[in-house]
Design a protein around this motif. Structure first.
Motif, mmCIF file in Angstrom:
data_model
loop_
_atom_site.group_PDB
_atom_site.id
_atom_site.type_symbol
_atom_site.label_atom_id
_atom_site.label_comp_id
_atom_site.label_asym_id
_atom_site.label_seq_id
_atom_site.Cartn_x
_atom_site.Cartn_y
_atom_site.Cartn_z
ATOM 1 N N ASN A 222 0.820 -1.210 0.000
ATOM 2 C CA ASN A 222 0.000 0.000 0.000
ATOM 3 C C ASN A 222 0.854 1.262 0.000
ATOM 4 O O ASN A 222 0.504 2.255 -0.643
ATOM 5 C CB ASN A 222 -0.967 -0.006 1.182
ATOM 6 C CG ASN A 222 -2.203 -0.843 0.870
ATOM 7 O OD1 ASN A 222 -2.761 -0.744 -0.219
ATOM 8 N ND2 ASN A 222 -2.610 -1.677 1.800
ATOM 9 N N LYS A 223 1.973 1.217 0.709
ATOM 10 C CA LYS A 223 2.893 2.365 0.687
ATOM 11 C C LYS A 223 3.401 2.595 -0.728
ATOM 12 O O LYS A 223 3.443 3.724 -1.225
ATOM 13 C CB LYS A 223 4.074 2.110 1.621
ATOM 14 C CG LYS A 223 3.724 2.387 3.067
ATOM 15 C CD LYS A 223 4.952 2.840 3.876
ATOM 16 C CE LYS A 223 4.579 2.986 5.347
ATOM 17 N NZ LYS A 223 4.585 1.656 6.035
ATOM 18 N N ASN B 159 -1.295 6.564 -6.540
ATOM 19 C CA ASN B 159 -2.750 6.653 -6.449
ATOM 20 C C ASN B 159 -3.446 5.431 -7.052
ATOM 21 O O ASN B 159 -4.424 5.544 -7.796
ATOM 22 C CB ASN B 159 -3.238 7.907 -7.174
ATOM 23 C CG ASN B 159 -4.178 8.698 -6.302
ATOM 24 O OD1 ASN B 159 -4.917 8.098 -5.496
ATOM 25 N ND2 ASN B 159 -4.165 10.007 -6.430
ATOM 26 N N SER C 68 0.554 3.937 -2.977
ATOM 27 C CA SER C 68 -0.055 5.236 -2.650
ATOM 28 C C SER C 68 0.595 6.375 -3.439
ATOM 29 O O SER C 68 -0.088 7.327 -3.803
ATOM 30 C CB SER C 68 0.013 5.500 -1.147
ATOM 31 O OG SER C 68 1.350 5.671 -0.761
ATOM 32 N N THR D 167 -5.142 1.518 -6.785
ATOM 33 C CA THR D 167 -5.919 0.636 -5.906
ATOM 34 C C THR D 167 -5.355 -0.784 -5.925
ATOM 35 O O THR D 167 -5.016 -1.302 -6.986
ATOM 36 C CB THR D 167 -7.391 0.585 -6.385
ATOM 37 O OG1 THR D 167 -7.923 1.905 -6.359
ATOM 38 C CG2 THR D 167 -8.233 -0.325 -5.506
#
Ligand SMILES: *Cc1c(COP(=O)(O)O)cnc(C)c1O
Length: 224
Positions: free
Chosen positions: A11-12, A18, A15, A20
């Motif tokens: 997730n880092k 941007n 992110s 998913t």
């Protein structure tokens, strides 16, 4: 490494783009999916209708279920009540069926059109011109219970990174082109579903907004 640490790391990484994360849980049992859920993951992908329907019944209702695999028209009805996004729409017939089943459930189902970008014969998907023909057709304009929210593609399974990158790049270029030239009530072309465990870092660099990652999170599968 445990699942929550892997998810954290992924997730880092995502992110900054941007992007998913769709955690591909196919073949994995419910307790393993729950472990990811308890670590905060809410979007999961499956490639078989029966397995998807069964898991959606057993697992928490706030999970967003993605159907990522090849879908046969006669099986759409089993997932139409709850599916969040269908990634691999590869024919006008399938899109019509999804529309019909969505209408029966009084909802709009989000779909991605699968583009054939790989060399291999075995991969499903439509050509760019087939997709243009589809979204320009009079019949498409009538579909009120689907929304096409982007494109999906699978790159050639090769160690040649420049080849994989150029396939992802071509798909991104095609999405940008469609964004400029096409609009409609059932078109909202913003998502690009590209990238799996082996090639998601290349996909991120080429504009992926949605990666489908299984084995990196859950470990190897016994069957594909
Ligand atoms: C299985 C599968 C994935 C995930 O593959 P991994 O290599 O395990 O990350 C992604 N997309 C589709 C369509 C799949 O069937």
């Amino acid at each position: 490494m445990n699942i929550s640490i892997i998810l954290d790391k992924l997730n880092k990484e995502l992110s900054t783009y941007n992007c998913t994360l769709v955690a591909v849980s196919k073949t994995k049992p419910s307790d393993v999916i729950l472990e990811a859920y308890n670590a905060g993951q809410r979007e999961f992908g499956e490639n078989k209708v029966q397995e998807l329907a069964k898991k959606s019944e057993m697992l928490p209702k706030d999970i967003k279920w993605h159907m990522i695999g090849h879908l046969q028209s006669n099986k759409v009805k089993y997932i139409a009540p709850f599916v969040h996004l269908i990634h691999a729409v590869d024919s006008p017939k399938l899109l019509n069926t999804i529309n019909k089943e969505a209408a029966k459930n009084e909802r709009v189902i989000n779909c991605l059109l699968q583009v054939h970008i790989a060399d291999e014969e075995s991969k499903y998907g439509m050509t760019e011109s087939e997709i243009e023909d589809l979204i320009e057709s009079a019949e498409f304009l009538q579909l009120k219970n689907i929304k096409v929210v982007g494109l999906m593609g699978m790159a050639t399974n090769t160690f040649d990174e420049s080849k994989v990158s150029s396939e992802f790049q071509q798909l991104n270029k095609f999405l940008k082109k469609l964004q400029k030239t096409h609009e409609g009530d059932n078109l909202d072309l913003k998502e690009l579903s590209t990238g799996m465990s082996g090639d998601y870092q290349l996909a991120l660099k080429e504009g992926s907004t949605m990666v489908r990652i299984g084995s990196t999170i859950f470990g190897a599968r016994n069957y594909p």
